[in-house]
Design a protein around this motif. Structure first.
Motif, short mmCIF file in Angstrom:
data_model
loop_
_atom_site.label_atom_id
_atom_site.label_comp_id
_atom_site.label_asym_id
_atom_site.label_seq_id
_atom_site.Cartn_x
_atom_site.Cartn_y
_atom_site.Cartn_z
N THR A 501 -0.09 11.75 14.76
CA THR A 501 0.77 12.30 13.71
C THR A 501 1.34 13.66 14.11
OG1 THR A 501 -1.15 13.29 12.60
CG2 THR A 501 -0.47 11.08 11.88
N TRP A 502 0.67 14.34 15.02
CA TRP A 502 1.17 15.63 15.53
C TRP A 502 2.34 15.40 16.48
CZ3 TRP A 502 -0.62 18.30 20.44
CH2 TRP A 502 -0.14 19.61 20.51
N VAL A 503 2.19 14.43 17.39
CA VAL A 503 3.21 14.19 18.42
C VAL A 503 4.38 13.37 17.86
CG1 VAL A 503 3.66 13.15 20.68
CG2 VAL A 503 1.49 14.33 20.24
N TYR A 504 4.07 12.41 16.97
CA TYR A 504 5.10 11.50 16.45
C TYR A 504 5.16 11.54 14.92
CZ TYR A 504 4.24 9.57 21.14
OH TYR A 504 4.06 9.41 22.49
N PRO A 505 5.42 12.68 14.32
CA PRO A 505 5.41 12.75 12.85
C PRO A 505 6.46 11.86 12.21
CG PRO A 505 6.37 14.74 13.78
CD PRO A 505 5.78 13.98 14.92
N ASN A 506 7.52 11.57 12.94
CA ASN A 506 8.60 10.73 12.38
C ASN A 506 8.17 9.27 12.20
OD1 ASN A 506 8.52 10.74 15.30
ND2 ASN A 506 10.39 9.52 15.28
N LEU A 507 7.06 8.88 12.83
CA LEU A 507 6.60 7.50 12.73
C LEU A 507 5.72 7.25 11.51
CD1 LEU A 507 5.74 6.67 16.47
CD2 LEU A 507 7.93 6.45 15.27
N PHE A 508 5.44 8.32 10.76
CA PHE A 508 4.50 8.21 9.64
C PHE A 508 5.10 8.79 8.36
CE2 PHE A 508 2.26 8.63 13.65
CZ PHE A 508 1.37 7.56 13.62
N ARG A 509 4.70 8.21 7.25
CA ARG A 509 5.09 8.73 5.93
C ARG A 509 3.93 9.63 5.47
NH1 ARG A 509 8.77 6.32 2.77
NH2 ARG A 509 7.37 6.18 0.98
N MET A 510 4.03 10.90 5.84
CA MET A 510 2.90 11.80 5.71
C MET A 510 2.58 12.18 4.26
SD MET A 510 1.69 12.15 8.72
CE MET A 510 0.62 13.58 8.59
N ASN A 511 3.46 11.86 3.33
CA ASN A 511 3.19 12.16 1.92
C ASN A 511 2.57 10.97 1.19
OD1 ASN A 511 5.50 10.61 2.09
ND2 ASN A 511 6.46 11.55 0.29
N THR A 512 2.14 9.99 1.95
CA THR A 512 1.54 8.79 1.36
C THR A 512 0.18 8.51 1.98
OG1 THR A 512 2.47 7.25 2.97
CG2 THR A 512 3.85 7.81 1.06
N SER A 513 -0.48 7.53 1.40
CA SER A 513 -1.80 7.14 1.89
C SER A 513 -1.91 5.62 1.88
CB SER A 513 -2.88 7.76 1.00
OG SER A 513 -4.17 7.55 1.55
N THR A 514 -2.68 5.08 2.83
CA THR A 514 -2.87 3.64 2.97
C THR A 514 -4.17 3.20 2.32
OG1 THR A 514 -1.74 3.72 5.10
CG2 THR A 514 -3.06 1.77 4.65
N GLY A 515 -4.16 2.01 1.73
CA GLY A 515 -5.38 1.47 1.16
C GLY A 515 -5.26 -0.01 0.93
N ALA A 516 -6.03 -0.51 -0.04
CA ALA A 516 -6.00 -1.93 -0.38
C ALA A 516 -6.15 -2.06 -1.89
CB ALA A 516 -7.12 -2.68 0.33
N PRO A 517 -5.45 -3.02 -2.49
CA PRO A 517 -5.59 -3.22 -3.94
C PRO A 517 -6.97 -3.78 -4.26
CG PRO A 517 -4.29 -4.98 -2.97
CD PRO A 517 -4.52 -3.99 -1.88
N PRO A 518 -7.34 -3.80 -5.51
CA PRO A 518 -8.65 -4.35 -5.89
C PRO A 518 -8.85 -5.76 -5.33
CG PRO A 518 -7.66 -3.24 -7.75
CD PRO A 518 -6.61 -3.26 -6.68
N ASP A 519 -10.04 -6.00 -4.78
CA ASP A 519 -10.35 -7.31 -4.21
C ASP A 519 -11.86 -7.50 -4.17
OD1 ASP A 519 -11.20 -5.66 -2.15
OD2 ASP A 519 -9.67 -6.27 -0.72
N TYR A 520 -12.31 -8.44 -3.35
CA TYR A 520 -13.75 -8.74 -3.25
C TYR A 520 -14.55 -7.50 -2.88
CZ TYR A 520 -18.10 -10.71 -1.38
OH TYR A 520 -19.42 -10.97 -1.12
N PHE A 521 -13.98 -6.67 -1.99
CA PHE A 521 -14.71 -5.52 -1.47
C PHE A 521 -14.86 -4.41 -2.51
CE2 PHE A 521 -12.76 -7.42 2.38
CZ PHE A 521 -13.92 -7.76 3.04
N ASP A 522 -13.84 -4.20 -3.33
CA ASP A 522 -13.88 -3.09 -4.29
C ASP A 522 -12.94 -3.40 -5.44
OD1 ASP A 522 -13.86 -0.71 -5.68
OD2 ASP A 522 -13.91 0.53 -3.87
N LYS A 523 -13.49 -3.52 -6.64
CA LYS A 523 -12.69 -3.88 -7.81
C LYS A 523 -11.72 -2.78 -8.21
CE LYS A 523 -16.11 -2.30 -11.21
NZ LYS A 523 -16.95 -2.70 -12.37
N ASN A 524 -11.94 -1.56 -7.70
CA ASN A 524 -11.04 -0.44 -8.01
C ASN A 524 -10.04 -0.16 -6.89
OD1 ASN A 524 -12.18 0.23 -10.60
ND2 ASN A 524 -13.96 1.01 -9.49
N GLY A 525 -10.02 -1.01 -5.88
CA GLY A 525 -9.13 -0.76 -4.76
C GLY A 525 -9.72 0.25 -3.79
N GLN A 526 -9.06 0.40 -2.66
CA GLN A 526 -9.53 1.32 -1.62
C GLN A 526 -8.41 2.28 -1.22
OE1 GLN A 526 -11.74 -0.77 1.64
NE2 GLN A 526 -11.42 -2.58 0.37
N ASN A 527 -8.80 3.51 -0.91
CA ASN A 527 -7.87 4.51 -0.39
C ASN A 527 -8.46 5.01 0.92
OD1 ASN A 527 -6.33 6.77 0.24
ND2 ASN A 527 -6.14 7.43 -1.89
#
Length: 959
Positions: A501-527
């Protein structure tokens, strides 16, 4: 339907006529064409390719096309399914086909090419896992020269005969065996294998040979077979192949090329073991599993009959300098290896006695039940630094080190500079690095200059990476020699405070975060905290960053797992200020916009702002509600509240609670108060797009919110319908298109065998795309991908899968058995077929039953966590089962520290365990790296049963 317009009057005495033939069933509005490297085939411009026309021949739909080419013509080509506008809808998998006309084919000749559509699943066996590992070592000599051109001319001049070239792909040919074609013609031995036509090896697991056949010998029936000097011949499976030639046409063929696809054999199936690198224990390691331990793990795998060892990611994760860095999916660099796995004893052949004693003391102190991440890292880096200071001149001036630096400088120099700046500023948050916050090549060159005062510090990081490379390469080479596939893991994200992210900041949306919606692993979703990718920017250089990652990975691994493959279709994107994973949206996705107003939904502030009423606060906080309200909320109208500006996000709520710890009133209830405040913040129906205020996304599980429950019935019905449309209907084509842009680039970046982790909320477009691309999916029995099914049925899994009783993201087989009595009883009755009460513990008999189920599954691979295999022996089940779990997905700060409680050295001495496992491997018909003999008749019957559940190579578009 496209018009072929190819058949009339194409032949002339100044050319050779090529006739392409391919059986394929299309859907309405689809046609086929062939496109290739030469202008007559479109020069790889699909719209300019050669259109094929359809005709029915018996039960088959055959697509044909003719084109005139010059003598000596050669090209590469592939087949494409196109729509009426010649837009490519689908293309063949694998390498481009190669055609070179034999020298003896003269002007006026007709060459007919009989091809079969090449499915992605057929190409897996030319991947490095098979080509360079499992099927390597066979003695194959490349094809000898074809018939001389003069002899070929004589044959082609004969009116009563034609030349047929037989060609078959056969990756698995044992030493001493050869591939023959036998059949009804005398040239094919009249079905006698030893008198059949012997094929020669032509490279890439392809075998071919030519023979002259008389016209009266058609229609021809034939099959391929293996002929061994010391054993009975073995015929390929399935019905006889047939070749019919239309000799009554005005221009019958002189030469027929039969590209017969893959040899029809019992589908190859193998087994393997999965264990994180840090979890391995040996007599030589220092507090954690090390790369060189893989050699002993490979030896154990071979003796168990396993062809594969699977690891979690091994990249450097040294972001925080504390145990949080144990999380292997949060990469500091996607190219650098983790110093944790370094064997310091192997850094030098001349380690001084005092350092040897220090190593022995560290080994004793760190030989604990679990990994002590911080102490182990400190000990290894301290010892390595002392050895570096003693031998840096020798190492840095060696040709091997200089070659390593030269070959890897594109990532190694930024990595070395980053590590230096991280330690200098005491943070990996590069936004805090002053003038070094923004990367530039000029600044980098100054930082890593040999004249810099800190150059030795930079070189120390080079030195560590060099030795990690040497040690992992040694282990990887050893695995290849033993016919064991080393399978790595490709994380879906990178840490936001990383080299990348330091070398290629243009390749990332730095104001966002990745996760997963609620599923088997976590009913509240993951961040997960990773920034999401800027795919639009990545596409500009054809995803060079991804291609470089895969190229680097392929130096050590011959197979890999794509973590959260759903992220290449769509990612669950959360705002940067979110801590939990519930209130997110899919990216890309088609938002709700004008249809809301058309349906009478217009109060967007009411729907997209937290719905807070006094009765909700009273219910949540009881007697504390007035205190909470005065600190966190404004009453904007009677009984209606909104969050104050200093606490209107999850991160702000956490910060405010920390700043208010002097209020002893709720000290003991802080966690509950935080959870309740989060619940209120998430009490919304729609999420407004921060980049376009006219677009909205339905909040996941909207019907669970009081905001939704307090709406009128019309609004509820409209929103329920749009919710279902958003999550399960409207996105499918968009997500498929997105995956087809990115995944083929990954797959073509290396020869590694690719497997996709496709667990969780699975869109309907995922499995067809994976099948089309030849991606192997994952099946966990207790997490079935089919709706309304309690447990998966291993005997019904498709061939293109990895099956496993558990994985690192869920409890082990033993722990699962003990943690959920209701599901245990259900499994015992519905799967094991027992009406008695199940044992409360996972006995060795239960473990054997579950593992054997997976061994016998049709899946290409059955891969077992080492903890599950240890459950086969009572003596290895003394440790509480819950302690064997690798990860808790519901805990974002989980400490990844599990270590196997028995050393690999001890497991090598346990003949009973190895025998139990190997007997299961062999009895299930799976391949064994030591004794790959022909299957017994009973095993063949089992495999024929397995074959029924495996999708055969199909010739239609509805695979």
């Amino acid at each position: 339907m496209l018009k072929s317009g190819l058949f009339p009057g194409i032949k002339s005495l100044s050319s050779v006529t090529l006739v392409f033939r391919l059986p394929y069933y299309t859907q309405w509005g689809q046609s086929l064409l062939v496109c290739g490297s030469e202008p007559v085939l479109g020069s790889w411009n699909v719209k300019q390719g050669l259109a094929l026309g359809p005709s029915h021949e018996g039960d088959e739909l055959i697509w044909c096309g003719k084109v005139a080419v010059s003598v000596g013509f050669s090209c590469e080509y592939s087949y494409y399914v196109v729509d009426d506008g010649r837009n490519a809808l689908r293309s063949e998998a694998g390498k481009k086909r190669r055609l070179t006309l034999p020298d003896g084919v003269r002007e006026g000749a007709v060459v007919e090419i009989h091809d079969l559509w090449q499915e992605a699943s057929e190409t897996l066996f030319v991947r490095s896992a098979f080509k360079d590992v499992i099927f390597s070592g066979g003695k194959k000599s490349l094809a000898a020269a074809d018939e001389s051109s003069k002899e070929l001319e004589k044959i082609l001049d004969q009116q009563d005969s034609i030349i047929v070239q037989f060609m078959i792909r056969c990756p698995k040919v044992k030493d001493g065996a050869s591939v023959h074609v036998i059949g009804s013609a005398s040239e094919l031995g009249k079905w006698r294998p030893h008198d059949g036509l012997k094929l020669r090896y032509a490279g890439d697991f392809t075998w071919k040979a030519e023979c002259v056949l008389r016209k009266y010998e058609f229609p021809l029936k034939y099959k391929y077979c293996h002929v061994h000097q010391m054993k009975d011949p073995s015929l390929e499976l399935g019905p006889n192949r047939e070749l019919a030639v239309d000799f009554q046409s005005s221009h019958p063929p002189n030469y027929v090329i039969l590209a017969d696809g893959p040899y029809r054999a019992v589908p190859w199936r193998g087994a393997g073991v999965a264990i994180p690198m840090f979890s391995v224990r040996s007599s030589d390691d220092l507090g954690v599993g090390e790369f060189l331990d893989l050699k002993l793990l490979v030896d154990w795998a071979v003796e168990c009959g396993f062809h594969l060892v699977q690891l979690l990611p091994v990249n450097d994760t040294s972001v925080h300098g504390m145990w949080w860095d144990s999380y292997p999916y949060s990469s500091l660099s996607v190219f650098a290896l983790h110093p944790l796995y370094l064997r310091v004893q192997a850094l030098s052949e001349n380690i001084p006695e005092d350092i040897k004693e220090e190593i022995l003391r560290a080994k004793e102190q760190l030989d604990k039940k679990d990994v002590d991440y911080e102490a182990t890292m400190a000990a290894k880096l301290s010892i390595a630094k002392k050895l570096f200071n003693l031998e840096k001149s020798k190492i840095l001036n060696s040709s091997s080190f200089k070659n390593f630096l030269s070959e890897n400088e594109n990532w190694l120099k930024p990595y070395g500079a980053f590590c230096f700046l991280r330690d200098f500023f005491e943070t990996s948050d590069h936004t805090q690095w002053g003038r070094f916050s923004h990367f530039s090549s000029e600044k980098l060159e100054k930082l890593v200059s040999e004249d810099a005062l800190h150059y030795d510090v930079i070189c120390f990081h080079y030195y560590i990476q060099f030795h990690l490379h040497v040690q992992l390469s040694e282990a990887a080479d050893y695995a290849r020699e033993k016919k064991v596939v080393l399978k790595g893991d490709l994380p879906i994200g990178v840490d936001r405070n990383s080299v990348d992210t330091w070398v290629y900041p243009n390749l990332f949306r730095m104001n966002t975060s990745t996760g997963a919606p609620p599923d088997y692993f976590d009913k509240n979703g993951q961040n997960w905290g990773f920034p999401t990718y800027n795919w639009e920017e990545m596409s500009k250089d054809n995803y060079a960053w991804w291609r470089a990652r895969l190229t680097q990975m392929a130096k050590y691994f011959t197979a890999y797992r794509i973590d959260h493959i759903l992220g290449f279709f769509r990612i669950w994107e959360l705002p940067g200020h979110a801590v939990t994973g519930l209130v997110g949206k899919f990216r890309p996705s088609i938002a709700l916009s004008q249809e809301l107003e058309r349906e009478g939904i217009w109060d967007f502030n009411r729907l997209s702002q937290p719905y807070i009423r006094q009765d909700i606060l009273q219910e949540k906080f009881g007697t504390l509600w007035t205190v909470i309200a005065s600190n966190f909320f404004n009453e904007y109208q009677k009984l209606c509240y909104e969050f104050k500006d200093d606490c209107n996000t999850e991160r702000k709520i956490i910060a405010k609670l920390k700043s208010m710890t002097e209020i002893s009133l709720w000290l003991e209830k802080e966690d509950k108060i935080k959870k309740d405040l989060f619940d209120i913040l998430q009490n919304i129906v729609l999420i407004r797009d921060p980049e376009d205020a006219r677009k909205f996304y339905p909040r996941f599980n909207i019907e669970d919110t009081s905001s939704f429950k307090n709406l009128d019935e019309h609004s509820k019905n409209v929103l329920k319908r749009l919710y279902y449309d958003y999550y399960f209907c409207r996105q499918e084509n968009l997500w498929r298109q997105n995956a087809m842009k990115t995944l083929p680039v990954l797959l073509n970046s290396s020869d590694m065998l690719a497997c996709g982790e496709d667990l969780g909320l699975i869109p309907s477009c995922v499995h067809p795309v994976m099948q089309e691309l030849g991606l192997i999916g994952l099946r966990i029995q207790r997490m079935p991908s089919e709706p309304d099914v309690e447990f998966g049925i291993p005997s019904q899994y498709s061939y293109m899968t990895v099956c496993a009783p558990s994985c690192h993201d869920c409890s082990t087989m033993r722990a699962w058995w003990e943690e959920d009595e209701e599901r245990r009883c259900c499994y015992y009755k519905s799967v094991a077929g027992c009406n008695d009460m199940p044992p409360p513990r996972c006995t060795t008999e239960v473990a054997y039953f579950i593992i054997q189920q997976h061994m016998q599954a049709p899946s290409m691979w059955a891969i077992f966590p080492l903890q599950d295999l240890l459950a086969l022996r009572e003596e290895y089940t003394t440790r509480p089962a819950v302690e064997e779990t690798i990860n808790d997905p519901t805990n974002p700060k989980h400490y990844w520290r599990y270590r196997v409680h028995v050393t690999l050295d001890s497991l090598m001495l346990d003949e009973d365990l190895k025998t139990i496992i190997k007997d299961m491997v062999l009895s299930s018909g799976r391949s064994d790296p030591v004794n790959e003999t022909n299957a017994s008749s009973s095993e063949k019957k089992l495999m024929e049963k397995v074959q029924e559940n495996i999708s055969a190579v199909q010739i239609n578009g509805n695979t």
